[in-house]
Structure formats: C-alpha cells, structure tokens
Scaffold this motif. Structure first.
Motif, PDB file in Angstrom:
ATOM      1  N   MET A 281       1.003  -1.269  -0.119  1.00 27.55           N
ATOM      2  CA  MET A 281       0.248  -0.156   0.110  1.00 27.55           C
ATOM      3  C   MET A 281       0.703   0.973   0.109  1.00 27.55           C
ATOM      4  SD  MET A 281      -2.868  -0.818   2.598  1.00 27.55           S
ATOM      5  CE  MET A 281      -4.371  -2.252   2.391  1.00 27.55           C
ATOM      6  N   ARG A 282       2.057   1.048   0.972  1.00 31.60           N
ATOM      7  CA  ARG A 282       2.634   1.776   1.133  1.00 31.60           C
ATOM      8  C   ARG A 282       3.581   2.679  -0.313  1.00 31.60           C
ATOM      9  NH1 ARG A 282       6.476   1.254   5.169  1.00 31.60           N
ATOM     10  NH2 ARG A 282       7.961  -0.023   3.393  1.00 31.60           N
TER      11      ARG A 282
ATOM     12  N   GLY B 149      -3.952   3.274   0.418  1.00 31.44           N
ATOM     13  CA  GLY B 149      -4.225   1.921   0.765  1.00 31.44           C
ATOM     14  C   GLY B 149      -5.497   2.420   2.189  1.00 31.44           C
TER      15      GLY B 149
ATOM     16  N   VAL C  83      -2.000   5.969   2.580  1.00 29.76           N
ATOM     17  CA  VAL C  83      -2.423   4.537   3.515  1.00 29.76           C
ATOM     18  C   VAL C  83      -2.891   5.153   5.001  1.00 29.76           C
ATOM     19  CG1 VAL C  83      -2.260   2.378   4.500  1.00 29.76           C
ATOM     20  CG2 VAL C  83      -0.100   2.945   2.647  1.00 29.76           C
TER      21      VAL C  83
END
Length: 266
Positions: free
Chosen positions: A130-131, A136, A179
C-alpha cells in the motif's frame, strides 16, 4: 453517494456472518472486488456466491483460520493472486462471557491470537505494498468494549483496547503515505453470535428470546442513547466510508458506532 471503490480490492477477515459479512456486502455493492474469509468451506462458498449475486463487485472466498501466521499467509497470498490489496478490514474476532477468575491462560492467549495478532499479521503483510503504491486503507473493527471494559469478559475488552493502540501506532508509521489506518467501535450489534448468546441468557432467566433482546441493551448497556441493538448494516455503512477515498483526511481515528454508550463527547 458514490464511495469511489470501483476497481479496489478489499480483504475482510471473518466475513461469513455478522458485521464482517455486512461490510463485505457494502464494499461489493460499491463496486469493490472483495475477498471474504472464514474457517468453514461451506460458509465461505455460500457467502461469496450470495454476495456476488447481489451485483456490484466480484466476491471471492478464501478458507483459512487466522489464529496463526500460516493462516494469515494463506489469506494474503490468495488475495494477492487476485490483485494488490487496497483495503484491509481486520474484523475477525471471538468473544465469550466468563468470570475473570475462571479465564485460564490459554483463553487469554487464544483471544489475543485471534482478535489481535490476526490484525497485526494481516496489516504487516499488506502495508508495504500500500505504501509503495501511495494508497491504502486499513481498518480495525474494535468495540466500545475497548473503552468500557466489560466485567463479564475482560479478556475480550483487553483485545479491543489493544486494537486501538495498534491502529493508532500504525497510522503514525504510515503518516504522509496515502495509507490511512483507523478503528471502528461498534456497540451491541444484532449478529448471529449475539442472538445465540441472548437466547442462552433468556433460557437461564426463564424468559423469551424476544423479551431478552428488548431488555438487553437497557439492562447491560444502560448509557445507550439509541436503546437498542444496532444492525450489522448500520455498522457497515460507516466502515465502507472509512475504507473509501472520501475518507482521505481521516487517519489514526477511533470512530464510534455504539449508539452513544460511551459517555464522552469527543
């Protein structure tokens, strides 16, 4: 309202019944591709088929228990075979009323493994991807019991407080990355598990399940402002928003969906 979830891949743990199923359904209805999860193959298959038939995003099922690192690896590996995980809802959890003096060490460990470590392991497995992608959503389904520790199940309350700490710390670790990490705190919610618990309580007290349902919240959670059980769908609506791009300014927060039980105004 369009929550802009079309094309997103969401994993919802413990999602064949109750709040988890309602969240999976809400995300799928908004166009997300959803992975549902549970221990029972028949339940997982039936849930995936039933939610897919409602329209919206595609729903997949992955069978595994999440009380071990191996089970989490099965879930995340299976989900990533479908695509990158954009949304993780750490919902799986267990509860059981038991007097404190009767809770053995193995129950403390079991509750911690299922309710806490499942979320730790799942989050750790998806956060870097996600990062790296710059977007995210990680959501922990905690409980008002994480603030108002229930004397009838202290071990459960402990796990829900732990989730709040983990979510806040992880949000800080992912600050500025796109995120977000948040917690959701439902109150008494009318799920299959709660219905069974209330029915047993009614039998013990010599009353009907319907009467016990009506009396439960005013009796056990008298500070409730709605004076009733919430529905899984009411909780899921809030969860779906927190999982969406529209909630981009919300991170490190603990959102209450507990009917006003917690007697604070912030």
């Amino acid at each position: 309202m369009d929550l802009q979830l079309e094309g997103k891949l969401a994993v919802v743990t413990g999602s064949t019944a109750g709040i988890g199923r309602a969240i999976a359904s809400a995300l799928a209805a908004e166009g997300a591709t959803v992975v549902v999860n549970g221990r029972n193959p028949e339940s997982v298959e039936a849930t995936a088929k039933e939610l897919s038939a409602l329209g919206g995003g595609t729903v997949h099922g992955i069978v595994c228990a999440l009380d071990s690192a191996e089970g989490v690896d099965t879930l995340i590996t299976g989900a990533e075979a479908i695509g990158p995980v954009d949304i993780l809802v750490n919902n799986v959890g267990i509860f059981e009323p038991k007097p404190f003096e009767e809770i053995p060490d193995e129950d403390w460990r079991r509750f911690f493994d299922v309710n806490v470590m499942s979320g730790v392991r799942c989050s750790r497995a998806v956060m870097c991807g996600m990062r790296d992608r710059g977007w995210g959503r990680i959501l922990f389904i905690s409980s008002e019991s994480g603030i108002n520790i229930p004397e009838e199940m202290v071990h459960y309350g402990m796990t829900k407080t732990a989730q709040l700490a983990i979510a806040r710390g992880l949000a800080k670790a992912l600050a500025g990355t796109g995120v977000t990490v948040n917690s959701l705190l439902p109150g008494p919610t009318w799920t299959e598990g709660v219905a069974t618990f209330v029915a047993k309580m009614a039998e013990q007290r010599g009353t009907t399940a319907e009467a016990m349902k009506a009396e439960f919240v005013p009796m056990v959670r008298p500070s409730s402002l709605i004076r009733r059980f919430a529905t899984p769908e009411e909780v899921a609506a809030h969860a779906a928003y927190l999982c969406s791009p529209l909630a981009s300014a919300t991170s490190g927060a603990a959102h209450r969906v507990e009917g006003g039980i917690v007697d604070i105004c912030f």
